[in-house]
Write an enzyme that holds these catalytic residues in place. Structure first.
Site, PDB file in Angstrom:
ATOM      1  N   LYS A 194       0.844  -1.197   0.000  1.00 18.12           N
ATOM      2  CA  LYS A 194       0.000   0.000   0.000  1.00 18.12           C
ATOM      3  C   LYS A 194       0.880   1.248   0.000  1.00 18.12           C
ATOM      4  CE  LYS A 194      -3.915   1.935   2.660  1.00 18.12           C
ATOM      5  NZ  LYS A 194      -4.768   1.740   3.871  1.00 18.12           N
ATOM      6  N   SER A 249      -9.715   1.836   3.053  1.00 16.85           N
ATOM      7  CA  SER A 249      -8.864   2.579   2.153  1.00 16.85           C
ATOM      8  C   SER A 249      -7.853   1.714   1.393  1.00 16.85           C
ATOM      9  CB  SER A 249      -8.100   3.660   2.929  1.00 16.85           C
ATOM     10  OG  SER A 249      -7.225   3.071   3.873  1.00 16.85           O
ATOM     11  N   SER A 261      -9.737  -0.546   7.246  1.00 21.26           N
ATOM     12  CA  SER A 261      -9.161  -0.424   5.899  1.00 21.26           C
ATOM     13  C   SER A 261      -8.489  -1.657   5.323  1.00 21.26           C
ATOM     14  CB  SER A 261      -8.169   0.735   5.868  1.00 21.26           C
ATOM     15  OG  SER A 261      -8.877   1.930   5.658  1.00 21.26           O
TER      16      SER A 261
HETATM   17  N1  GLN Z   1     -12.965   4.227   6.546  1.00 25.87           N
HETATM   18  C1  GLN Z   1     -12.388   4.632   7.791  1.00 25.87           C
HETATM   19  C2  GLN Z   1     -11.949   6.081   7.686  1.00 25.87           C
HETATM   20  O1  GLN Z   1     -12.210   6.667   6.701  1.00 25.87           O
HETATM   21  C3  GLN Z   1     -11.232   3.760   8.154  1.00 25.87           C
HETATM   22  C4  GLN Z   1     -10.034   4.011   7.295  1.00 25.87           C
HETATM   23  C5  GLN Z   1      -8.852   3.191   7.709  1.00 25.87           C
HETATM   24  O2  GLN Z   1      -8.960   2.154   8.359  1.00 25.87           O
HETATM   25  N2  GLN Z   1      -7.697   3.687   7.347  1.00 25.87           N
HETATM   26  O3  GLN Z   1     -11.363   6.633   8.546  1.00 25.87           O
END
Ligand code: GLN
Length: 486
Positions: free
Chosen positions: A80, A155, A179
């Site tokens: 990532k 994400s 994420s």
């Molecule tokens: N969707 C959640 C957020 O927008 C979690 C994102 C993540 O785990 N990085 O914060």
């Protein structure tokens, strides 16, 4: 040479490599070809690194020839794009870091390179890991390999889509509120968020430091155990890492769940959860019961506060962490400003996308004098209660089982204009980060041709029990063998 080298798991690729039926170079080239052929449709990669990959593949082939190849030698992987890679741009899918080339590797990257895993490129993501659909990437959205009109989740949408489409054998993602698990669920693969502190975050671009964890995305549970074992364990460069040697996680894959106590928290099967998803989970639970597990309904009443707590704490930490992007030391820097303050303003205005700005504003507000007690402090107190509730549940149960995502993959554009709807995609995963416990998502069925994920939550450092449960279920089902038709 076998025809489809790009659908392989780590274990499958390992036996081909060890039997010399394929070389690491061939396996790497097959994945690079796959990326060239389908990534224009999927968009899982922010950058592809063919020369570096083939060089690493040759090193892996040399290690194999010497007979000192571990389980990951010669295995193509994607990282990532929020984990630092020396000499290779690490953008966080943000204009702010578009040209940032780190002078060092993240610990996880270093550990995988030392084991001769082969990085083929960096994964697309929601900007600074803020989002649940990968539509917040400043560059382009990633698409779901099961239906390219739908999101892969986020994400870590790039890392999940790369694995599901056979562009990488495995990927590394990060998980602050879901994420890793939510995209794993939406793309029909396996992903684990380890216990807070199990995996070093040195070299991970910080989002919310009390919640962030790195973890693997893989095609099956065995691969998950292999990669987790390679990246886990203490690191003097991350003071939050737990001082311990990781166990051999593959030894936990016994296939035996007789007598295992599974708690089923009813809040995760109620309002807001697609009934077809809840039904799929009930069938999965019946399967686990038929394998000898003891399944019992329970309750985690503080769950309903988790999302509110997260959207105070995570933005607060983000607003502090992202204050460093002022255009002075690294990242985008507005050169056309009249003075220092204007330069900082313009840098942030142009460097950050709308969701990142929203988080910075939310967090700055929650931390301001006069609001701090009402928001940040209150959220910290509720965080303690949520943690306590999980601790109590684990007095009685070995694992808890819930859906990973309230719905299957949604259409691109469906939620991106409505932040609250987007935030609700993580109702099932966020409480786990708040409590700091580990949880995995694995394939548990399909609704309308789209994958459904089962979330297995464990005690702190209960990864082995999670893996054992997941593996037993996987052995008894075929969901993990299904591949999208691209
Ligand atoms: N969707 C959640 C957020 O927008 C979690 C994102 C993540 O785990 N990085 O914060």
């Amino acid at each position: 040479m076998p025809s489809a080298l790009h659908g392989l798991t780590i274990s499958e690729a390992r036996s081909l490599l060890d039997r010399r039926e394929v070389s690491a170079r061939e396996l790497t080239q097959a994945h690079l070809d796959r990326i060239r052929d389908i990534d224009p449709r999927v968009g899982a990669f922010v950058s592809v690194t063919p020369e570096e990959a083939l060089r690493q593949a040759d090193l892996a082939d040399a290690a194999i020839a010497r007979g000192d190849a571990g389980p990951l030698a010669g295995i193509p992987m994607q990282i990532k794009d929020n984990m630092c890679t020396r000499g290779i741009a690490t953008t966080c899918s943000s204009r702010m870091l578009e040209r940032f080339v780190p002078p060092y590797d993240a610990t996880v990257v270093e550990r995988l390179r030392d084991r001769h895993a082969v990085m083929v490129g960096k994964g697309n993501m929601d900007e600074f890991a803020m989002g649940s659909s990968t539509e917040n990437s400043a560059f382009f959205p990633t698409r779901n390999p099961w239906d390219v009109h739908r999101v892969p989740g986020g994400s870590s949408g790039g890392p999940a889509a790369a694995v599901a489409s056979g562009e990488s054998v495995f990927s590394l993602g990060s998980d602050t509120g879901g994420s890793i698990r939510q995209p794993a669920s939406l793309c029909g693969i396996v992903g684990i968020k380890p216990t807070y502190g199990l995996v070093s975050r040195y070299g991970l671009v910080a989002f919310a430091s009390s919640l962030d964890q790195i973890g693997p995305l893989t095609k099956d549970v065995t691969d998950c155990a292999i990669v987790l074992g390679a990246i886990a364990g203490s690191d003097p460069r991350d003071s939050t890492s737990i001082p311990m040697e990781p166990p051999d996680y593959t030894a936990a894959l016994t296939g035996d769940v007789r007598g295992l106590r599974i708690g089923v928290p009813r809040e995760y099967y109620a309002e807001g959860i697609d009934p077809a998803v809840a039904d799929t989970l009930r069938q999965a639970l019946a399967k686990l019961e038929s394998l000898g597990a003891v399944v019992e309904e329970t309750s985690l009443p503080h769950t309903s506060y988790a999302l509110a707590v997260y959207y105070i704490l995570a933005p607060s930490e983000a607003s502090a962490n992202l204050a460093r992007y002022d255009g002075v030391k690294y990242g985008y820097s507005a050169q056309d400003a009249g003075g220092m303050w204007e330069a900082m303003e313009l840098t942030k205005q142009r460097g950050f996308g709308p969701e990142v700005k929203r988080r910075i504003m939310l967090g700055t507000y929650a931390l301001s004098a006069g609001y701090y007690d009402a928001y940040y402090l209150k959220a910290q107190k509720v965080r303690t209660l949520i943690g306590r509730e999980f601790r109590d549940a684990f007095q009685k149960y070995d694992v808890l089982v819930t859906p990973t995502s309230p719905t299957v993959a949604f259409k691109l554009g469906d939620k991106v204009e409505d932040p609250v709807q987007m935030y609700l995609s993580d109702v099932c995963t966020i409480p786990i980060n708040i409590a700091g416990v580990p949880a995995m998502s694995l394939p548990a069925g399909f609704v309308d041709g789209l994958p459904v994920g089962m979330q297995i939550i464990g005690r702190p450092l209960g990864e082995e029990t999670i893996l054992r449960t997941a593996h037993a279920y996987e052995q008894a089902t075929e969901w993990h063998t299904m591949r999208p038709d691209l």
